[in-house]
Design a protein around this motif. Structure first.
Motif, PDB file in Angstrom:
ATOM      1  N   HIS A 109     -12.140 -14.934  -1.548  1.00  0.00           N
ATOM      2  CA  HIS A 109     -10.832 -14.227  -1.390  1.00  0.00           C
ATOM      3  C   HIS A 109     -10.722 -12.979  -1.875  1.00  0.00           C
ATOM      4  O   HIS A 109     -10.117 -12.186  -1.576  1.00  0.00           O
ATOM      5  N   ASP A 110     -11.506 -12.506  -3.082  1.00  0.00           N
ATOM      6  CA  ASP A 110     -11.711 -11.169  -3.459  1.00  0.00           C
ATOM      7  C   ASP A 110     -12.304 -10.276  -2.281  1.00  0.00           C
ATOM      8  O   ASP A 110     -11.904  -9.030  -2.069  1.00  0.00           O
ATOM      9  N   GLU A 111     -13.255 -10.889  -1.824  1.00  0.00           N
ATOM     10  CA  GLU A 111     -13.692 -10.237  -0.252  1.00  0.00           C
ATOM     11  C   GLU A 111     -12.570  -9.682   0.658  1.00  0.00           C
ATOM     12  O   GLU A 111     -12.609  -8.740   1.233  1.00  0.00           O
ATOM     13  N   ILE A 112     -11.911 -10.644   0.956  1.00  0.00           N
ATOM     14  CA  ILE A 112     -10.802 -10.503   1.817  1.00  0.00           C
ATOM     15  C   ILE A 112      -9.786  -9.687   1.242  1.00  0.00           C
ATOM     16  O   ILE A 112      -9.296  -8.610   1.995  1.00  0.00           O
ATOM     17  N   GLU A 113      -9.469  -9.573  -0.127  1.00  0.00           N
ATOM     18  CA  GLU A 113      -8.341  -8.553  -0.424  1.00  0.00           C
ATOM     19  C   GLU A 113      -8.984  -7.112  -0.380  1.00  0.00           C
ATOM     20  O   GLU A 113      -8.151  -6.246  -0.241  1.00  0.00           O
ATOM     21  N   GLY A 145      -5.905   1.670   2.761  1.00  0.00           N
ATOM     22  CA  GLY A 145      -6.238   2.871   2.374  1.00  0.00           C
ATOM     23  C   GLY A 145      -6.650   3.904   3.594  1.00  0.00           C
ATOM     24  O   GLY A 145      -6.371   5.070   3.526  1.00  0.00           O
ATOM     25  N   ALA A 146      -7.282   3.253   4.781  1.00  0.00           N
ATOM     26  CA  ALA A 146      -7.496   3.949   5.777  1.00  0.00           C
ATOM     27  C   ALA A 146      -6.089   4.637   6.534  1.00  0.00           C
ATOM     28  O   ALA A 146      -6.280   5.511   7.062  1.00  0.00           O
ATOM     29  N   LYS A 147      -5.017   3.886   6.534  1.00  0.00           N
ATOM     30  CA  LYS A 147      -4.163   3.935   7.163  1.00  0.00           C
ATOM     31  C   LYS A 147      -3.013   4.967   6.259  1.00  0.00           C
ATOM     32  O   LYS A 147      -2.224   5.606   7.122  1.00  0.00           O
ATOM     33  N   LEU A 148      -2.984   4.741   5.204  1.00  0.00           N
ATOM     34  CA  LEU A 148      -2.230   5.321   4.155  1.00  0.00           C
ATOM     35  C   LEU A 148      -2.334   6.809   4.231  1.00  0.00           C
ATOM     36  O   LEU A 148      -3.341   7.359   3.911  1.00  0.00           O
ATOM     37  N   LYS A 149      -1.388   7.710   4.468  1.00  0.00           N
ATOM     38  CA  LYS A 149      -1.270   9.217   4.541  1.00  0.00           C
ATOM     39  C   LYS A 149      -0.200   9.540   3.464  1.00  0.00           C
ATOM     40  O   LYS A 149       1.085   9.208   3.821  1.00  0.00           O
ATOM     41  N   ILE A 150      -0.459  10.250   2.705  1.00  0.00           N
ATOM     42  CA  ILE A 150       0.709  10.881   1.722  1.00  0.00           C
ATOM     43  C   ILE A 150       0.637  12.355   1.995  1.00  0.00           C
ATOM     44  O   ILE A 150      -0.497  13.026   1.615  1.00  0.00           O
ATOM     45  N   CYS A 151       1.882  12.975   2.397  1.00  0.00           N
ATOM     46  CA  CYS A 151       1.966  14.437   2.374  1.00  0.00           C
ATOM     47  C   CYS A 151       1.901  15.059   1.023  1.00  0.00           C
ATOM     48  O   CYS A 151       2.184  14.614   0.054  1.00  0.00           O
ATOM     49  N   ARG A 152       1.461  16.177   1.157  1.00  0.00           N
ATOM     50  CA  ARG A 152       1.188  17.053   0.208  1.00  0.00           C
ATOM     51  C   ARG A 152       2.336  17.388  -0.803  1.00  0.00           C
ATOM     52  O   ARG A 152       2.333  17.665  -2.011  1.00  0.00           O
ATOM     53  N   ASP A 153       3.646  17.327  -0.114  1.00  0.00           N
ATOM     54  CA  ASP A 153       5.049  17.708  -0.744  1.00  0.00           C
ATOM     55  C   ASP A 153       5.352  16.597  -1.466  1.00  0.00           C
ATOM     56  O   ASP A 153       6.239  17.057  -2.297  1.00  0.00           O
ATOM     57  N   CYS A 154       5.005  15.512  -1.125  1.00  0.00           N
ATOM     58  CA  CYS A 154       5.512  14.275  -2.010  1.00  0.00           C
ATOM     59  C   CYS A 154       4.872  14.042  -3.258  1.00  0.00           C
ATOM     60  O   CYS A 154       5.606  13.290  -4.110  1.00  0.00           O
ATOM     61  N   VAL A 155       3.649  14.397  -3.582  1.00  0.00           N
ATOM     62  CA  VAL A 155       3.174  14.383  -4.849  1.00  0.00           C
ATOM     63  C   VAL A 155       2.720  15.627  -5.368  1.00  0.00           C
ATOM     64  O   VAL A 155       2.202  16.151  -4.723  1.00  0.00           O
ATOM     65  N   PRO A 156       3.308  15.947  -6.447  1.00  0.00           N
ATOM     66  CA  PRO A 156       3.202  17.118  -7.306  1.00  0.00           C
ATOM     67  C   PRO A 156       1.481  17.121  -7.752  1.00  0.00           C
ATOM     68  O   PRO A 156       0.964  16.235  -7.933  1.00  0.00           O
ATOM     69  N   ARG A 181      -9.076  -1.939   1.738  1.00  0.00           N
ATOM     70  CA  ARG A 181      -9.599  -0.925   2.424  1.00  0.00           C
ATOM     71  C   ARG A 181      -8.991  -0.230   3.669  1.00  0.00           C
ATOM     72  O   ARG A 181      -9.082   0.737   4.216  1.00  0.00           O
ATOM     73  N   GLN A 182      -8.623  -1.207   4.497  1.00  0.00           N
ATOM     74  CA  GLN A 182      -7.864  -1.015   5.820  1.00  0.00           C
ATOM     75  C   GLN A 182      -6.613  -0.249   5.371  1.00  0.00           C
ATOM     76  O   GLN A 182      -6.132   0.682   6.300  1.00  0.00           O
ATOM     77  N   ASP A 218     -11.662  -8.284  13.673  1.00  0.00           N
ATOM     78  CA  ASP A 218     -11.298  -8.129  12.218  1.00  0.00           C
ATOM     79  C   ASP A 218     -12.358  -8.799  11.393  1.00  0.00           C
ATOM     80  O   ASP A 218     -12.738 -10.315  11.458  1.00  0.00           O
ATOM     81  N   PRO A 219     -12.794  -8.132  10.380  1.00  0.00           N
ATOM     82  CA  PRO A 219     -14.156  -8.727   9.440  1.00  0.00           C
ATOM     83  C   PRO A 219     -13.713 -10.069   8.609  1.00  0.00           C
ATOM     84  O   PRO A 219     -14.288 -10.789   8.120  1.00  0.00           O
ATOM     85  N   ASN A 220     -12.252  -9.957   8.295  1.00  0.00           N
ATOM     86  CA  ASN A 220     -11.562 -11.046   7.658  1.00  0.00           C
ATOM     87  C   ASN A 220     -11.676 -12.441   8.444  1.00  0.00           C
ATOM     88  O   ASN A 220     -11.273 -13.371   7.823  1.00  0.00           O
TER      89      ASN A 220
END
Length: 101
Positions: A65-69, A77-88, A74-75, A42-44
Motif C-alpha cells: 500500500h505504501d509503495e502504491i501511495e 509531483g511530476a505533474k504539479l507546477k507552481i508558478c513563481r508568482d503564487c508562492v512568495p 511521485r506521479q 502503470d507501475p501500480n
C-alpha cells in the motif's frame, strides 16, 4: 491572489513593439512528435493486483500500500507546477530584530 484563483484574463490588446512574438496573436497548441517507444504501463497495476491477494492491513499489505501511495505522490509531483508568482520567495517574518543607530 494566485493565478489559479484569478478571474479570466481580459482580452484587451497589448502594445507590441514588433520584436518577438506578437502577444495579441492567439497561441496555437504545440503538436507533440509521435513517440516510437511503447507506452509505459502503470507501475501500480501489478502492485494493486498483489494488494488484492494479501490479508487486509497486514504488514505485507501496508508495505505494498505504501509503495502504491509513494508512486501516486511521485506521479503527482511530476505533474504539479507552481508558478513563481503564487508562492512568495521568503515569507514575511514578524520576528525581525536589528539595532537602531
Amino acid at each position: 491572489m494566485g493565478c489559479a484563483v484569478a478571474p479570466a484574463q481580459e482580452h484587451r490588446p497589448i502594445a507590441w513593439d514588433g520584436l518577438g512574438q506578437d502577444p495579441n496573436r492567439p497561441v496555437a497548441p504545440k503538436r507533440r512528435a509521435a513517440s516510437h517507444t511503447p507506452a509505459q504501463s502503470d507501475p501500480n497495476k501489478e502492485r494493486e493486483r498483489v494488494l488484492g491477494t494479501l490479508r487486509p492491513y497486514s504488514d505485507a499489505w501496508w508495505a505494498v500500500h505504501d509503495e502504491i501511495e509513494a508512486e501516486h505522490d511521485r506521479q503527482l509531483g511530476a505533474k504539479l507546477k507552481i508558478c513563481r508568482d503564487c508562492v512568495p520567495s521568503q515569507p514575511p517574518s514578524d520576528d525581525v530584530t536589528g539595532s537602531i543607530r
